[in-house]
Design a protein around this motif. Sequence first.
Motif, PDB file in Angstrom:
ATOM      1  N   LEU A 119       0.846  -1.235   0.150  1.00 65.35           N
ATOM      2  CA  LEU A 119      -0.036  -0.060  -0.039  1.00 65.35           C
ATOM      3  C   LEU A 119       0.867   1.364   0.092  1.00 65.35           C
ATOM      4  O   LEU A 119       0.610   2.188  -0.695  1.00 65.35           O
ATOM      5  CB  LEU A 119      -1.029  -0.117   1.049  1.00 65.35           C
ATOM      6  CG  LEU A 119      -1.798   1.400   1.553  1.00 65.35           C
ATOM      7  CD1 LEU A 119      -2.411   1.640   0.421  1.00 65.35           C
ATOM      8  CD2 LEU A 119      -2.554   1.313   2.562  1.00 65.35           C
ATOM      9  N   ASN A 120       1.876   1.288   0.870  1.00 62.00           N
ATOM     10  CA  ASN A 120       2.544   2.584   1.003  1.00 62.00           C
ATOM     11  C   ASN A 120       3.533   2.461  -0.222  1.00 62.00           C
ATOM     12  O   ASN A 120       3.804   3.781  -0.749  1.00 62.00           O
ATOM     13  CB  ASN A 120       3.442   2.566   2.321  1.00 62.00           C
ATOM     14  CG  ASN A 120       3.928   3.627   2.746  1.00 62.00           C
ATOM     15  OD1 ASN A 120       4.618   4.323   2.154  1.00 62.00           O
ATOM     16  ND2 ASN A 120       3.590   4.131   4.043  1.00 62.00           N
ATOM     17  N   GLY A 125       4.004   5.746  -5.718  1.00 59.46           N
ATOM     18  CA  GLY A 125       4.109   5.847  -7.192  1.00 59.46           C
ATOM     19  C   GLY A 125       4.753   4.459  -7.651  1.00 59.46           C
ATOM     20  O   GLY A 125       5.249   4.478  -8.961  1.00 59.46           O
ATOM     21  N   ARG A 126       4.901   3.513  -6.919  1.00 61.67           N
ATOM     22  CA  ARG A 126       5.786   2.612  -7.581  1.00 61.67           C
ATOM     23  C   ARG A 126       4.695   1.228  -7.819  1.00 61.67           C
ATOM     24  O   ARG A 126       3.660   1.157  -7.353  1.00 61.67           O
ATOM     25  CB  ARG A 126       6.326   1.679  -6.206  1.00 61.67           C
ATOM     26  CG  ARG A 126       7.476   2.325  -5.683  1.00 61.67           C
ATOM     27  CD  ARG A 126       8.691   2.723  -6.796  1.00 61.67           C
ATOM     28  NE  ARG A 126       9.657   3.652  -6.431  1.00 61.67           N
ATOM     29  CZ  ARG A 126      10.645   4.217  -7.329  1.00 61.67           C
ATOM     30  NH1 ARG A 126      10.902   3.477  -8.586  1.00 61.67           N
ATOM     31  NH2 ARG A 126      11.488   4.978  -6.819  1.00 61.67           N
ATOM     32  N   LYS A 127       4.964   0.572  -8.847  1.00 66.97           N
ATOM     33  CA  LYS A 127       3.848  -0.478  -9.400  1.00 66.97           C
ATOM     34  C   LYS A 127       4.235  -1.881  -8.640  1.00 66.97           C
ATOM     35  O   LYS A 127       5.352  -1.965  -8.240  1.00 66.97           O
ATOM     36  CB  LYS A 127       4.391  -0.510 -10.908  1.00 66.97           C
ATOM     37  CG  LYS A 127       3.984   0.669 -11.963  1.00 66.97           C
ATOM     38  CD  LYS A 127       4.415   0.287 -13.243  1.00 66.97           C
ATOM     39  CE  LYS A 127       3.854   1.321 -14.254  1.00 66.97           C
ATOM     40  NZ  LYS A 127       3.399   2.473 -13.705  1.00 66.97           N
ATOM     41  N   ARG A 128       3.224  -2.729  -8.749  1.00 68.67           N
ATOM     42  CA  ARG A 128       3.019  -3.998  -7.803  1.00 68.67           C
ATOM     43  C   ARG A 128       4.297  -4.813  -8.353  1.00 68.67           C
ATOM     44  O   ARG A 128       5.037  -5.248  -7.532  1.00 68.67           O
ATOM     45  CB  ARG A 128       1.736  -4.566  -8.287  1.00 68.67           C
ATOM     46  CG  ARG A 128       1.636  -5.594  -7.154  1.00 68.67           C
ATOM     47  CD  ARG A 128       0.133  -6.309  -7.226  1.00 68.67           C
ATOM     48  NE  ARG A 128       0.080  -7.196  -6.353  1.00 68.67           N
ATOM     49  CZ  ARG A 128      -0.028  -7.055  -4.729  1.00 68.67           C
ATOM     50  NH1 ARG A 128      -0.609  -5.780  -4.504  1.00 68.67           N
ATOM     51  NH2 ARG A 128      -0.219  -7.935  -3.907  1.00 68.67           N
ATOM     52  N   LYS A 129       4.661  -4.782  -9.570  1.00 73.08           N
ATOM     53  CA  LYS A 129       5.663  -5.717 -10.124  1.00 73.08           C
ATOM     54  C   LYS A 129       7.043  -4.984  -9.639  1.00 73.08           C
ATOM     55  O   LYS A 129       8.051  -5.895  -9.638  1.00 73.08           O
ATOM     56  CB  LYS A 129       5.861  -5.471 -11.731  1.00 73.08           C
ATOM     57  CG  LYS A 129       5.974  -4.372 -12.217  1.00 73.08           C
ATOM     58  CD  LYS A 129       5.941  -4.555 -13.849  1.00 73.08           C
ATOM     59  CE  LYS A 129       6.138  -3.362 -14.779  1.00 73.08           C
ATOM     60  NZ  LYS A 129       5.891  -3.349 -16.158  1.00 73.08           N
ATOM     61  N   GLU A 130       7.138  -3.868  -9.274  1.00 74.80           N
ATOM     62  CA  GLU A 130       8.406  -3.138  -8.724  1.00 74.80           C
ATOM     63  C   GLU A 130       8.614  -3.512  -7.356  1.00 74.80           C
ATOM     64  O   GLU A 130       9.532  -3.760  -6.738  1.00 74.80           O
ATOM     65  CB  GLU A 130       8.391  -1.684  -8.697  1.00 74.80           C
ATOM     66  CG  GLU A 130       8.549  -1.029 -10.370  1.00 74.80           C
ATOM     67  CD  GLU A 130       8.512   0.312 -10.065  1.00 74.80           C
ATOM     68  OE1 GLU A 130       9.494   0.971 -10.194  1.00 74.80           O
ATOM     69  OE2 GLU A 130       7.520   0.868 -10.239  1.00 74.80           O
TER      70      GLU A 130
END
Length: 262
Positions: A119-120, A125-130
């Motif tokens: 969540l945080n 601005g980070r994508k889930r894959k990152e």
Amino acid sequence: MTERDPSQAIIEIENMSLCYRLARQRLGSLKEYFIHWVRGSLTYHDLWALKDVSLSIGPGEVVGVVGRNGAGKSTLAKVVTGVLKPTKGSVVVRGRISPILELGTGFDYELTGHENIFLNAMLLGRKRKEIGPKVEEIIEFSGLEKFIHSPVRSYSTGMLARLGFAIATAWVPDVLILDEVLAVGDARFLVRCHHRLRDFRKAGTTILLVSHSPAEVVKHCTRCLWIDDGILRADGNPRDILGHYVDDVEEDVGPDEVIRRE
């Protein structure tokens, strides 16, 4: 991300002021506010938290921000981050920001620490894959392996700070903004924080560090801003600025009180 001009400022603030419009009446609930609003009896006064601030921060600078409680330090950090919009003037930030402002910001207290990592980080601005490949590193850095599957409502302020710092610094940002984060946490974790800040400095990250601790500012910062009553009172070498700042505080509270606060 496009390549930046190394001669171009990362943070540029020009003639920036921020005003809070506060109700004069003491309102204990939303209902009271609504009643006053319907009657047209609300009156306001303006509180200028920042007044005509201008400054420029270059790539790789580590800038400490000092001042008394309520001086406008945290407000400046929030304006740079984009949480608050200035009333006057302009603020330009070039690059991706990783902010750590108030403790607990960006956390859902009903979710576990593990869930809050996703969540945080997504709020940053980070994508889930990152995020996935970084989870174990974040947990290890925070030192919260035993508690990572517990709801964060059970975390202490120090544990929240450790998790928040680990998430925000899992990637090397262009701009890192820290608001009193190093004031909490145990000695071992602070050593980790210091090492990570050193690595970020080497990588060219621009850092804005809001702190009440002169020792922290001298340790980490190449430059210091002194905010007093919303005004940028001084900007320069940390040791010089802090010497004047501490002398000013001592005039009001006395040297013994300054020592106790440190």
